[in-house]
Design an enzyme around this catalytic site. Structure first.
Site, PDB file in Angstrom:
ATOM      1  N   ASP A 252       0.510  -1.673  -0.098  1.00 53.64           N
ATOM      2  CA  ASP A 252      -0.037   0.042   0.059  1.00 53.64           C
ATOM      3  C   ASP A 252       1.066   0.804  -0.085  1.00 53.64           C
ATOM      4  O   ASP A 252       2.441   1.478   0.114  1.00 53.64           O
ATOM      5  CB  ASP A 252      -0.456   0.029   1.251  1.00 53.64           C
ATOM      6  CG  ASP A 252      -2.373   0.846   0.858  1.00 53.64           C
ATOM      7  OD1 ASP A 252      -2.159   1.907   0.161  1.00 53.64           O
ATOM      8  OD2 ASP A 252      -3.094   0.439   1.400  1.00 53.64           O
TER       9      ASP A 252
HETATM   10  C1  BGC Z   1      -4.930   3.022  -0.027  1.00 57.53           C
HETATM   11  C2  BGC Z   1      -4.956   2.325  -1.370  1.00 57.53           C
HETATM   12  C3  BGC Z   1      -4.795   3.328  -2.145  1.00 57.53           C
HETATM   13  C4  BGC Z   1      -4.120   4.048  -2.479  1.00 57.53           C
HETATM   14  C5  BGC Z   1      -3.549   4.572  -3.505  1.00 57.53           C
HETATM   15  C6  BGC Z   1      -3.771   4.001   0.297  1.00 57.53           C
HETATM   16  O1  BGC Z   1      -3.732   4.965   1.138  1.00 57.53           O
HETATM   17  O2  BGC Z   1      -4.934   2.471   1.371  1.00 57.53           O
HETATM   18  O3  BGC Z   1      -6.238   1.786  -1.210  1.00 57.53           O
HETATM   19  O4  BGC Z   1      -4.895   2.021  -3.745  1.00 57.53           O
HETATM   20  O5  BGC Z   1      -3.035   5.283  -0.993  1.00 57.53           O
HETATM   21  O6  BGC Z   1      -4.275   5.767  -3.836  1.00 57.53           O
END
Ligand code: BGC
Length: 657
Positions: free
Chosen positions: A220
């Site tokens: 993530d």
């Molecule tokens: C979120 C993800 C997301 C990523 C990119 C993160 O903070 O938890 O679900 O895909 O950011 O935006």
């Protein structure tokens, strides 16, 4: 393979293990193609670096609505529609879907997740992934794993016993993985004290080896704390670019903690992803207008009629008043989609759906935000004079959002007041809820005749809601999560961990498993949803194919005068278990279109996993001999047919009972 690890220098390989910037992969000095990753589950949210703005895309219903449809075909259509936007705008991998279990209705991201039940979540996510990937666009199954609230999501450790992890938090991933997503995204949180991004047991032993995942494991955004340790644990790609990542990997290598073979193994996965991106044919099959129609179609299937006394809906006609606030697009954060679709107002949609038979007016008084009333006395006067009143209430992208949890599950006082006071002066109140997760309806639900849960249904919401109110579309959604009577009835109540540790002490008893075990009344049970049609269930047959393979079939008859769709659900109960097990668990479902007056036979197959629990001492899924019940229902609390079977596996496959 076109791209070979051997053609890259050690430095290029190490640099490849982290992003080039926020969204793109490194290219090893131009030797490799660029790959663009982009959010998210409800439509494309893609950053346009030149214009410095988010690109416009079709805002599909939020996953909560897709889940409430209980419809594999719609989930597939949803994914395929989003993929067309990705192809048009140049995104190679969609960062979706999320299959985290709805452990508490407070979780700020529940609107992005499918269900409190792993079987339902995994099954629909599988269809969604197949839809996206059928177009040659990759997916990212997220957030692996046990990221079930937003409160302190970067640091707080989810402390879970292995049986609970195996039975509740992992199966949605396990099922969805059968669609072979191109990537899996690890979560931010530690699990039992070890960051998801460094958790070798979860990344390599379980995901890679047991679940046979052969795509890219991506972090993530910002979930990596030490890059060489993450690589060592099996993480292929750290996102986004981070200054220190390369130095950390180099340091790990130079100190002998990380071998070149280990680096090569991770790089190999990234090269395979690049080949997929290049080779998979991408064909846009829809126009922008068709994508909008698909958004409406998914909303039609996922809106849930919770209550409908005296068949108030579909509306017969008369003078109808509209009041309340309308915030329906979606929850906030990385899943929020910017659309340029200009919707007609709900009044216009209703007027067009109801035609001559009704006159719709909008109250000039009532609510001007979810927090404030305006000329309430006049609003009630208006309501008094009308044949029916439609009240729009719920949450918005600030209340339900990534990064924080909800403070409670009731509507605002203003909204509750509006409902209660309107119900005092008009007996035909229809409440339409726009929200991404369960709402405590108990303060007012007995006072109104009809409740429609529209969820966050994206750009097609208003048309879909009007079509259902007018009866142009027969509602067919059912709840993918329980609506409890109040927050304190939920497994975790208003607790949220102490910032260090969130202890999953309710074990496997999440969602309906919890309410069943403690025999708690609920407002609306898991699996509940009404139709303008009525259905009868009959003729249950349980046909044994092998000791643990069964075919369960039954007849569903539409006993009404309107065509409709029914979601029938099959639950399994282990009658005399040697371990504590839920009262029943969902193991199959089908959404069936049945014409008025007709019957259809539904067949569901069960296999060993439908009967098994995860045994800690045996370290495997274990089916114990004995009695099982098969419960076929219209919801988890509306069981229409019950059958029995006995499992008799050979003695050498059983512990002594
Ligand atoms: C979120 C993800 C997301 C990523 C990119 C993160 O903070 O938890 O679900 O895909 O950011 O935006």
């Amino acid at each position: 393979m076109k791209y070979d690890v051997k053609n890259l220098t050690l430095e290029e390989k190490m640099k490849l293990l982290t992003g080039k910037n926020s969204w793109e992969l490194e290219t090893a000095n131009g030797k490799l193609p660029s790959v663009f990753l982009s959010d998210g589950p409800h439509g494309l949210r893609m950053w346009d670096a030149e214009k410095r703005e988010t690109k416009k895309a079709t805002a599909m219903p939020n996953i909560v609505v897709v889940a409430n449809s209980w419809d594999r075909e719609l989930a597939y259509l949803d994914g395929a529609t989003i993929a067309d936007d990705c192809i048009e705008k140049g995104a190679d991998v969609l960062l979706a879907p999320g299959v985290n279990i709805k452990r508490t209705p407070l979780c700020g991201r529940n609107f992005e997740y499918f269900s409190e039940d792993p079987y339902l979540a995994g099954t629909l996510a599988k269809a969604y992934i197949e839809g996206v990937q059928s177009k040659g666009v990759g997916t990212s199954l997220k957030h692996y794993c046990a990221n079930n609230r937003e409160y302190d999501r970067f640091y707080q450790s989810s402390e879970i016993d292995e049986r609970t992890l195996r039975e509740i938090y992992l199966p949605a991933f396990e099922i969805a993985l059968t669609a072979q997503p191109w990537t899996v995204m690890c979560s931010y949180n530690p699990i039992n004290g070890v960051w998801a991004s460094e958790n070798k047991w979860l990344l390599t032993d379980i995901l890679r080896n047991e679940f046979a995942f052969d795509g890219v494991i991506v972090s993530d955004w910002g979930a990596v704390h030490n890059s060489w340790k993450a690589v060592k644990a099996g993480l292929d790609l750290e996102m986004p670019y981070r200054d220190k990542a390369y130095e950390e990997i180099k340091d790990g290598y130079e100190k002998g903690y990380l071998t070149e073979e280990e680096i090569d193994a991770r790089v190999q996965k990234i090269l395979e992803l690049m080949e997929k991106v290049e080779n998979d044919k991408k064909v846009v099959a829809t126009t922008k207008e068709e994508r909008h129609e698909n958004a409406v179609k998914v909303a039609h299937g996922g809106i849930v009629l919770l209550k409908n006394e005296d068949n108030l809906l579909p509306l017969k006609g008369g003078n109808i008043l509209l009041n309340g606030t309308l915030e329906y697009m979606g929850g906030g954060g990385s899943a929020f989609v910017q659309t340029d679709y200009k919707p007609r107002s709900l009044k216009e949609e209703l007027a067009s759906a109801l035609g001559e038979r009704a006159r719709v007016s909008v109250s000039n008084f009532g609510m001007n935000s979810e927090l404030s009333l305006y000329g309430a006395r006049n609003a009630y006067q208006d309501a008094y004079e009308k044949d029916a009143v439609i009240l729009c209430v719920g949450n918005n992208a600030h209340i339900e959002s990534e990064s924080h949890d909800r403070a409670g599950i009731r509507l605002s006082c203003t909204q509750e007041d509006l409902i209660l006071n309107t119900a005092k002066v008009n007996k035909n109140v229809i409440v339409v809820i726009f929200a991404g997760s369960a709402i405590d309806v108990s303060p007012w639900v007995d006072k109104v005749k009809t409740v429609l849960f529209a969820g966050f249904s994206g750009e097609g919401t208003l048309q879909a809601v009007a079509d259902i109110i007018a009866g142009k579309v027969n509602p067919s959604g059912k709840l993918s999560e329980t609506f409890p009577l109040c927050l304190s009835d939920t497994p975790t109540g208003d607790t949220r961990g102490d910032g260090f540790v969130d202890c999953y002490q309710e074990g496997v008893f999440v969602g309906y498993r919890w309410y069943d075990k403690y025999e708690k009344a609920v407002a609306f049970p898991f699996g509940h949803g009404l139709s303008y049609a009525s259905f009868e269930y009959s003729d249950l047959e349980i046909c044994k194919k092998s000791e643990t393979d069964y075919e369960v079939s039954y007849t569903v008859t539409n006993t009404s005068r309107v065509d409709g769709k029914e979601v029938s659900q099959v639950y399994v109960r282990d009658v005399f278990a040697m371990v504590t097990r839920p009262n029943k668990e969902l193991k199959g479902f089908e959404k069936t279109f049945i014409k008025a007056g007709e019957s259809k036979r539904v067949t569901i197959t069960l296999n060993a996993r439908s009967f098994a629990y995860y045994s800690i001492p045996l370290k495997k899924w274990y089916v114990e001999n004995g009695d099982f019940e098969i419960l076929v229902g219209a919801s988890s609390r509306d069981i229409r047919l019950t059958g029995k079977l006995k499992i008799e596996l050979p003695e050498n496959e059983q512990v002594t009972h």
